[in-house]
Design a protein around this motif. Structure first.
Motif, PDB file in Angstrom:
ATOM      1  N   UNK A 102       0.815  -1.219   0.000  1.00 52.51           N
ATOM      2  CA  UNK A 102       0.000   0.000   0.000  1.00 52.51           C
ATOM      3  C   UNK A 102       0.848   1.269   0.000  1.00 52.51           C
ATOM      4  N   UNK A 103       2.075   1.168   0.493  1.00 54.76           N
ATOM      5  CA  UNK A 103       2.932   2.362   0.545  1.00 54.76           C
ATOM      6  C   UNK A 103       3.926   2.418  -0.607  1.00 54.76           C
ATOM      7  N   UNK A 104       3.805   1.522  -1.577  1.00 57.37           N
ATOM      8  CA  UNK A 104       4.791   1.449  -2.652  1.00 57.37           C
ATOM      9  C   UNK A 104       4.835   2.743  -3.463  1.00 57.37           C
ATOM     10  N   UNK A 105       3.711   3.144  -4.031  1.00 56.28           N
ATOM     11  CA  UNK A 105       3.702   4.346  -4.867  1.00 56.28           C
ATOM     12  C   UNK A 105       3.964   5.618  -4.061  1.00 56.28           C
ATOM     13  N   UNK A 106       3.287   5.816  -2.905  1.00 56.72           N
ATOM     14  CA  UNK A 106       3.624   7.009  -2.109  1.00 56.72           C
ATOM     15  C   UNK A 106       5.084   7.007  -1.655  1.00 56.72           C
ATOM     16  N   UNK A 107       5.616   5.818  -1.337  1.00 56.86           N
ATOM     17  CA  UNK A 107       7.012   5.745  -0.909  1.00 56.86           C
ATOM     18  C   UNK A 107       7.972   6.131  -2.006  1.00 56.86           C
ATOM     19  N   UNK A 108       7.711   5.672  -3.229  1.00 61.21           N
ATOM     20  CA  UNK A 108       8.566   6.041  -4.361  1.00 61.21           C
ATOM     21  C   UNK A 108       8.511   7.547  -4.599  1.00 61.21           C
ATOM     22  N   UNK A 109       7.320   8.133  -4.460  1.00 61.37           N
ATOM     23  CA  UNK A 109       7.177   9.581  -4.639  1.00 61.37           C
ATOM     24  C   UNK A 109       7.962  10.338  -3.567  1.00 61.37           C
ATOM     25  N   UNK A 110       7.880   9.861  -2.325  1.00 59.76           N
ATOM     26  CA  UNK A 110       8.622  10.501  -1.230  1.00 59.76           C
ATOM     27  C   UNK A 110      10.122  10.410  -1.479  1.00 59.76           C
ATOM     28  N   UNK A 111      10.587   9.239  -1.924  1.00 58.34           N
ATOM     29  CA  UNK A 111      12.013   9.069  -2.198  1.00 58.34           C
ATOM     30  C   UNK A 111      12.466   9.959  -3.351  1.00 58.34           C
ATOM     31  N   UNK A 112      11.635  10.065  -4.384  1.00 62.70           N
ATOM     32  CA  UNK A 112      12.001  10.903  -5.524  1.00 62.70           C
ATOM     33  C   UNK A 112      12.129  12.359  -5.109  1.00 62.70           C
ATOM     34  N   UNK A 113      11.176  12.823  -4.309  1.00 54.13           N
ATOM     35  CA  UNK A 113      11.244  14.211  -3.841  1.00 54.13           C
ATOM     36  C   UNK A 113      12.454  14.410  -2.929  1.00 54.13           C
ATOM     37  N   UNK A 114      12.671  13.432  -2.044  1.00 55.77           N
ATOM     38  CA  UNK A 114      13.795  13.557  -1.121  1.00 55.77           C
ATOM     39  C   UNK A 114      15.137  13.537  -1.821  1.00 55.77           C
ATOM     40  N   UNK A 115      15.286  12.643  -2.810  1.00 53.33           N
ATOM     41  CA  UNK A 115      16.563  12.532  -3.516  1.00 53.33           C
ATOM     42  C   UNK A 115      16.796  13.696  -4.472  1.00 53.33           C
ATOM     43  N   UNK A 116      15.778  14.011  -5.265  1.00 56.42           N
ATOM     44  CA  UNK A 116      15.965  14.988  -6.338  1.00 56.42           C
ATOM     45  C   UNK A 116      15.867  16.433  -5.863  1.00 56.42           C
ATOM     46  N   UNK A 117      15.111  16.670  -4.817  1.00 52.73           N
ATOM     47  CA  UNK A 117      14.924  18.049  -4.363  1.00 52.73           C
ATOM     48  C   UNK A 117      15.612  18.276  -3.014  1.00 52.73           C
ATOM     49  N   UNK A 126      17.797  16.454  -1.162  1.00 53.91           N
ATOM     50  CA  UNK A 126      19.237  16.228  -1.077  1.00 53.91           C
ATOM     51  C   UNK A 126      19.999  17.180  -1.991  1.00 53.91           C
ATOM     52  N   UNK A 127      19.400  17.540  -3.128  1.00 53.90           N
ATOM     53  CA  UNK A 127      20.071  18.482  -4.020  1.00 53.90           C
ATOM     54  C   UNK A 127      20.229  19.838  -3.340  1.00 53.90           C
ATOM     55  N   UNK A 128      19.185  20.290  -2.665  1.00 56.18           N
ATOM     56  CA  UNK A 128      19.273  21.558  -1.933  1.00 56.18           C
ATOM     57  C   UNK A 128      20.293  21.448  -0.811  1.00 56.18           C
ATOM     58  N   UNK A 129      20.293  20.303  -0.124  1.00 56.03           N
ATOM     59  CA  UNK A 129      21.242  20.116   0.968  1.00 56.03           C
ATOM     60  C   UNK A 129      22.682  20.138   0.504  1.00 56.03           C
ATOM     61  N   UNK A 130      22.975  19.422  -0.590  1.00 53.79           N
ATOM     62  CA  UNK A 130      24.341  19.413  -1.105  1.00 53.79           C
ATOM     63  C   UNK A 130      24.741  20.771  -1.661  1.00 53.79           C
ATOM     64  N   UNK A 131      23.786  21.484  -2.255  1.00 57.34           N
ATOM     65  CA  UNK A 131      24.100  22.819  -2.775  1.00 57.34           C
ATOM     66  C   UNK A 131      24.487  23.762  -1.638  1.00 57.34           C
ATOM     67  N   UNK A 132      23.717  23.721  -0.563  1.00 61.60           N
ATOM     68  CA  UNK A 132      24.010  24.595   0.574  1.00 61.60           C
ATOM     69  C   UNK A 132      25.326  24.209   1.250  1.00 61.60           C
ATOM     70  N   UNK A 133      25.610  22.903   1.328  1.00 62.36           N
ATOM     71  CA  UNK A 133      26.831  22.463   2.008  1.00 62.36           C
ATOM     72  C   UNK A 133      28.088  22.783   1.207  1.00 62.36           C
ATOM     73  N   UNK A 134      27.963  22.927  -0.107  1.00 64.23           N
ATOM     74  CA  UNK A 134      29.128  23.254  -0.942  1.00 64.23           C
ATOM     75  C   UNK A 134      29.135  24.712  -1.378  1.00 64.23           C
ATOM     76  N   UNK A 135      28.219  25.496  -0.835  1.00 61.97           N
ATOM     77  CA  UNK A 135      28.136  26.907  -1.195  1.00 61.97           C
ATOM     78  C   UNK A 135      29.409  27.629  -0.758  1.00 61.97           C
ATOM     79  N   UNK A 136      30.011  28.352  -1.669  1.00 61.53           N
ATOM     80  CA  UNK A 136      31.244  29.064  -1.357  1.00 61.53           C
ATOM     81  C   UNK A 136      32.505  28.266  -1.598  1.00 61.53           C
ATOM     82  N   UNK A 137      32.365  26.993  -1.976  1.00 58.71           N
ATOM     83  CA  UNK A 137      33.539  26.174  -2.263  1.00 58.71           C
ATOM     84  C   UNK A 137      33.985  26.397  -3.705  1.00 58.71           C
ATOM     85  N   UNK A 138      35.135  25.828  -4.046  1.00 53.75           N
ATOM     86  CA  UNK A 138      35.646  25.960  -5.410  1.00 53.75           C
ATOM     87  C   UNK A 138      35.265  24.772  -6.285  1.00 53.75           C
ATOM     88  N   UNK A 139      34.248  24.029  -5.884  1.00 51.85           N
ATOM     89  CA  UNK A 139      33.790  22.888  -6.665  1.00 51.85           C
ATOM     90  C   UNK A 139      33.098  23.373  -7.942  1.00 51.85           C
TER      91      UNK A 139
END
Length: 361
Positions: free
Chosen positions: A120-135, A137-150
């Motif tokens: 029952x949680x398969x489709x909602x779980x995949x949606x949650x993972x997609x949002x978490x991974x693509x949005x 974590x992307x925001x988190x990694x962007x903020x953590x590397x902000x100001x670096x020379x990467x």
């Protein structure tokens, strides 16, 4: 207003007591395993340490005045600071233990999941993972590397490179269910789903995107240190000075993650003393890969020959006496090695002073 005022007093007490109890537990482990030598093998050391860590967690449930998990973490940190050799040995054994414990952890997690809830949680779980991974974590990694020379390519690689998550989900996914919280089965199912999706995704994405997004820059030899294998030669006799030499070479090997060759040049037939020296070597170099070699012949010549034959990086040996007249009487071996060795020599004196001598050009 000071931010600490917003923290509940109970939290501050739990943190402080957790750190304090962790320090006491670390001192207890060092006292039992190192000073009192209660155990004979590293396996016994590991079992006692694990038992004390488990005891801290259990006591924290009965006496909720300190954090058991924080106390366990603090115990590990203090062990590293107070007794690095013991911490090094325990780390190796706990890594071996984790190989088995990890399998048990995943099996127990899988056994706790109800397939109906997972379905029952398969489709909602995949949606949650997609949002978490693509949005998320992307925001988190962007903020953590902000100001670096990467570069943007390197930042983009962080998304597939850190997508695989399994151990944390397996460890904490079942906590809400064990606490009887509503929706615990759903949380556990989503945690399991994240393992099933992100683990193979990360295993595929890392080797696939690394060549496309990352590039190897030319190495500037003036700005980097080239890693090399460290092999030390400890030349020892059967005197008390051998303890200082072995202690020094053990410290150097641990700092460089190196290996040690312990060399004893036999001049007289005294098998009991040689056997005692071997036992002392095993005890002081217990957590270091080493070999014990005995040869016969001229002491300075054999030390230099073995060092060159095994291509060691440094020779560590003892030197008795600090006054000129003492060096004339008992310093002939170290002096001869210094004059003939093309390899750097580290001299350990009886008062535990260390002198490094490099070969002349």
């Amino acid at each position: 207003c000071n931010a600490i005022q917003f923290l509940p007093l109970q939290v501050l007490i739990q943190v402080a007591l957790g750190v304090l109890i962790g320090y006491i537990a670390a001192q207890l482990i060092i006292f039992l395993l190192t000073k009192q030598n209660w155990t004979e093998t590293i396996v016994q050391d590991t079992l006692i340490t694990a038992a004390i860590a488990l005891l801290l967690v259990v006591l924290a449930k009965s006496l909720p005045y300190f954090s058991g998990y924080l106390a366990t973490m603090a115990m590990g940190f203090f062990l590293i600071q107070l007794d690095p050799p013991l911490a090094r040995r325990l780390r190796v054994e706990f890594n071996h233990l984790w190989v088995v414990a990890e399998i048990i952890l995943f099996v127990l997690m899988g056994a706790s999941i109800q397939l109906r809830v997972l379905e029952t949680t398969l489709l909602p779980g995949i949606l949650i993972l997609a949002i978490g991974l693509c949005i998320g974590r992307m925001v988190g990694w962007y903020l953590s590397t902000l100001g670096s020379n990467w570069t943007w390519r390197e930042k983009l690689f962080l998304l597939p490179g850190n997508s695989a998550k399994a151990t944390v989900q397996a460890a904490i996914g079942g906590i809400p269910l064990s606490q009887g919280l509503e929706g615990g089965q759903t949380i556990l199912a989503i945690a399991a789903l994240s393992i099933l999706i992100t683990a193979p995704l990360g295993a595929w994405a890392i080797p696939t995107f690394a060549p496309k997004l990352l590039s190897q820059d030319p190495v500037d030899p003036t700005k980097v240190t080239v890693a090399s294998h460290t092999l030390l030669l400890a030349a020892v006799d059967t005197s008390n000075l051998a303890t200082h030499v072995l202690t020094k070479v053990a410290d150097l090997a641990r700092r460089s993650n190196g290996e040690v060759i312990v060399l004893h040049v036999i001049t007289t037939s005294n098998q009991p003393e040689v056997k005692q020296l071997q036992n002392q070597t095993k005890r002081l170099l217990l957590d270091i890969r080493h070999q014990f070699i005995t040869v016969t012949g001229s002491i300075p010549e054999e030390i230099v020959r073995i060092a060159q034959e095994h291509q060691v990086t440094d020779i560590v040996m003892g030197k008795r006496g600090h006054q000129p007249w003492q060096q004339v009487l008992v310093g002939s071996v170290s002096q001869a090695v210094l004059e003939t060795s093309p390899i750097p020599v580290i001299l350990v004196e009886e008062l535990e002073r260390t002198k490094v001598t490099y070969p002349s050009k």
